[in-house]
Scaffold this active site. Structure first.
Site, PDB file in Angstrom:
ATOM      1  N   PRO A  10      32.713  44.610 -69.136  1.00 16.11           N
ATOM      2  CA  PRO A  10      33.847  43.880 -68.581  1.00 16.11           C
ATOM      3  C   PRO A  10      34.052  42.476 -69.131  1.00 16.11           C
ATOM      4  CG  PRO A  10      32.088  44.139 -66.957  1.00 16.11           C
ATOM      5  CD  PRO A  10      31.746  45.015 -68.107  1.00 16.11           C
ATOM      6  N   ASN A  11      35.306  42.163 -69.279  1.00 20.91           N
ATOM      7  CA  ASN A  11      35.812  40.836 -69.685  1.00 20.91           C
ATOM      8  C   ASN A  11      35.653  40.543 -71.178  1.00 20.91           C
ATOM      9  OD1 ASN A  11      36.594  39.981 -66.980  1.00 20.91           O
ATOM     10  ND2 ASN A  11      34.401  39.935 -66.561  1.00 20.91           N
ATOM     11  N   ARG A  18      38.316  33.559 -73.688  1.00 20.59           N
ATOM     12  CA  ARG A  18      37.378  33.493 -72.557  1.00 20.59           C
ATOM     13  C   ARG A  18      36.271  32.469 -72.827  1.00 20.59           C
ATOM     14  NH1 ARG A  18      32.699  37.920 -71.014  1.00 20.59           N
ATOM     15  NH2 ARG A  18      32.088  36.902 -69.078  1.00 20.59           N
ATOM     16  N   TYR A  23      31.363  31.713 -75.506  1.00 19.71           N
ATOM     17  CA  TYR A  23      31.453  33.003 -76.193  1.00 19.71           C
ATOM     18  C   TYR A  23      32.084  32.920 -77.586  1.00 19.71           C
ATOM     19  CZ  TYR A  23      30.203  34.747 -71.593  1.00 19.71           C
ATOM     20  OH  TYR A  23      29.539  34.980 -70.408  1.00 19.71           O
ATOM     21  N   ASN A  74      26.779  45.865 -75.332  1.00 21.09           N
ATOM     22  CA  ASN A  74      26.867  44.605 -74.595  1.00 21.09           C
ATOM     23  C   ASN A  74      27.373  44.954 -73.194  1.00 21.09           C
ATOM     24  OD1 ASN A  74      27.290  42.152 -73.423  1.00 21.09           O
ATOM     25  ND2 ASN A  74      28.283  41.213 -75.195  1.00 21.09           N
ATOM     26  N   ALA A  77      28.553  41.619 -67.612  1.00 17.55           N
ATOM     27  CA  ALA A  77      27.981  41.325 -66.286  1.00 17.55           C
ATOM     28  C   ALA A  77      27.222  42.514 -65.695  1.00 17.55           C
ATOM     29  CB  ALA A  77      29.076  40.872 -65.327  1.00 17.55           C
ATOM     30  N   ASP A  87      20.515  53.850 -65.621  1.00 16.88           N
ATOM     31  CA  ASP A  87      20.117  55.257 -65.598  1.00 16.88           C
ATOM     32  C   ASP A  87      20.767  56.024 -66.748  1.00 16.88           C
ATOM     33  OD1 ASP A  87      18.499  54.874 -63.419  1.00 16.88           O
ATOM     34  OD2 ASP A  87      19.850  55.786 -61.963  1.00 16.88           O
ATOM     35  N   GLU A  98      20.487  46.433 -76.961  1.00 13.20           N
ATOM     36  CA  GLU A  98      21.264  45.596 -76.030  1.00 13.20           C
ATOM     37  C   GLU A  98      21.584  44.287 -76.747  1.00 13.20           C
ATOM     38  OE1 GLU A  98      18.983  44.570 -72.558  1.00 13.20           O
ATOM     39  OE2 GLU A  98      20.498  43.139 -71.832  1.00 13.20           O
ATOM     40  N   HIS A 100      23.885  40.453 -76.637  1.00 10.22           N
ATOM     41  CA  HIS A 100      24.676  39.464 -75.903  1.00 10.22           C
ATOM     42  C   HIS A 100      25.094  38.367 -76.868  1.00 10.22           C
ATOM     43  CE1 HIS A 100      23.568  41.220 -72.064  1.00 10.22           C
ATOM     44  NE2 HIS A 100      22.340  41.336 -72.550  1.00 10.22           N
ATOM     45  N   LEU A 101      26.326  37.905 -76.705  1.00 10.03           N
ATOM     46  CA  LEU A 101      26.816  36.794 -77.517  1.00 10.03           C
ATOM     47  C   LEU A 101      26.074  35.506 -77.160  1.00 10.03           C
ATOM     48  CD1 LEU A 101      30.500  37.808 -76.979  1.00 10.03           C
ATOM     49  CD2 LEU A 101      29.484  37.608 -79.251  1.00 10.03           C
ATOM     50  N   ARG A 107      20.984  30.457 -69.247  1.00 10.76           N
ATOM     51  CA  ARG A 107      22.155  30.192 -68.396  1.00 10.76           C
ATOM     52  C   ARG A 107      21.783  30.302 -66.901  1.00 10.76           C
ATOM     53  NH1 ARG A 107      26.936  33.673 -70.489  1.00 10.76           N
ATOM     54  NH2 ARG A 107      28.054  32.293 -69.063  1.00 10.76           N
TER      55      ARG A 107
HETATM   56  C1  DQA Z   1      27.271  38.444 -71.962  1.00 11.26           C
HETATM   57  C2  DQA Z   1      26.401  37.651 -70.979  1.00 11.26           C
HETATM   58  C3  DQA Z   1      26.635  38.110 -69.545  1.00 11.26           C
HETATM   59  O1  DQA Z   1      25.844  37.342 -68.649  1.00 11.26           O
HETATM   60  C4  DQA Z   1      28.084  37.916 -69.164  1.00 11.26           C
HETATM   61  O2  DQA Z   1      28.330  38.423 -67.865  1.00 11.26           O
HETATM   62  C5  DQA Z   1      29.036  38.505 -70.154  1.00 11.26           C
HETATM   63  C6  DQA Z   1      28.739  38.381 -71.576  1.00 11.26           C
HETATM   64  C7  DQA Z   1      27.165  37.899 -73.397  1.00 11.26           C
HETATM   65  O3  DQA Z   1      27.564  38.620 -74.313  1.00 11.26           O
HETATM   66  O4  DQA Z   1      26.716  36.781 -73.601  1.00 11.26           O
HETATM   67  O5  DQA Z   1      30.095  38.998 -69.791  1.00 11.26           O
HETATM   68  O6  DQA Z   1      26.833  39.798 -71.959  1.00 11.26           O
END
Ligand code: DQA
Length: 145
Positions: A10-11, A18, A23, A74, A77, A87, A98, A100-101, A107
């Protein structure tokens, strides 16, 4: 040629506008194109997808499992609380990286927990778009054995 799904939660469709201080300014479309190009350089084919819907993301993980494809994920949240996503990840038999940016460990406290990490092959965080490039590189190394 091995296939990899680059799945985004999401997002992340809002990348570019954003919270760019966290990010970056790369848009999701640019990120997706970069992943496809990086995968091709590494001898992989890639499908890049994003959803704001937990159920859809789980469906794509099932599809990756059925196809024996690797995944760069990624979870956004969902990382921090989705046991359903965890699961689905646990069922994968191919590599799962996995990414993450940002660096969630640096954080807010709620971001320090990943319910995904324990079922991933590994985690790459904090390098912006490079997290995805490094994730794809890790997949390429793992599928090459
Ligand atoms: C994220 C880090 C998460 O905490 C956050 O909710 C995101 C982006 C990242 O790519 O840094 O939406 O996964």
């Amino acid at each position: 040629m091995s296939h990899v799904y680059v799945l985004n939660g999401p997002n992340l469709n809002r990348l570019g506008t954003r919270e760019p201080d966290i990010y970056g300014s790369t848009t999701f479309a640019e990120l997706a194109a970069d992943c496809v190009a990086t995968a091709a350089e590494l001898g992989l084919t890639a499908t890049v997808l994003q959803t704001n819907d937990e159920s859809e993301l789980i469906g794509w993980l099932h599809q990756a499992q059925d196809e024996g494809a690797a995944v760069v994920l990624n979870p956004a949240a969902f990382t921090h609380y989705s046991y359903a996503l965890r699961d689905a990840c646990a069922m994968l038999t191919s590599p799962l990286v996995e990414v993450h940016l940002s660096n969630p460990a640096a954080r807010e406290e709620f971001r320090h927990i990943s319910v995904i990490s324990a079922v991933a092959s590994g985690t790459i965080a904090g390098f912006g778009v490079d997290s995805y490039r490094l994730g794809l590189r890790a997949v390429a190394a793992m599928v090459a054995g």
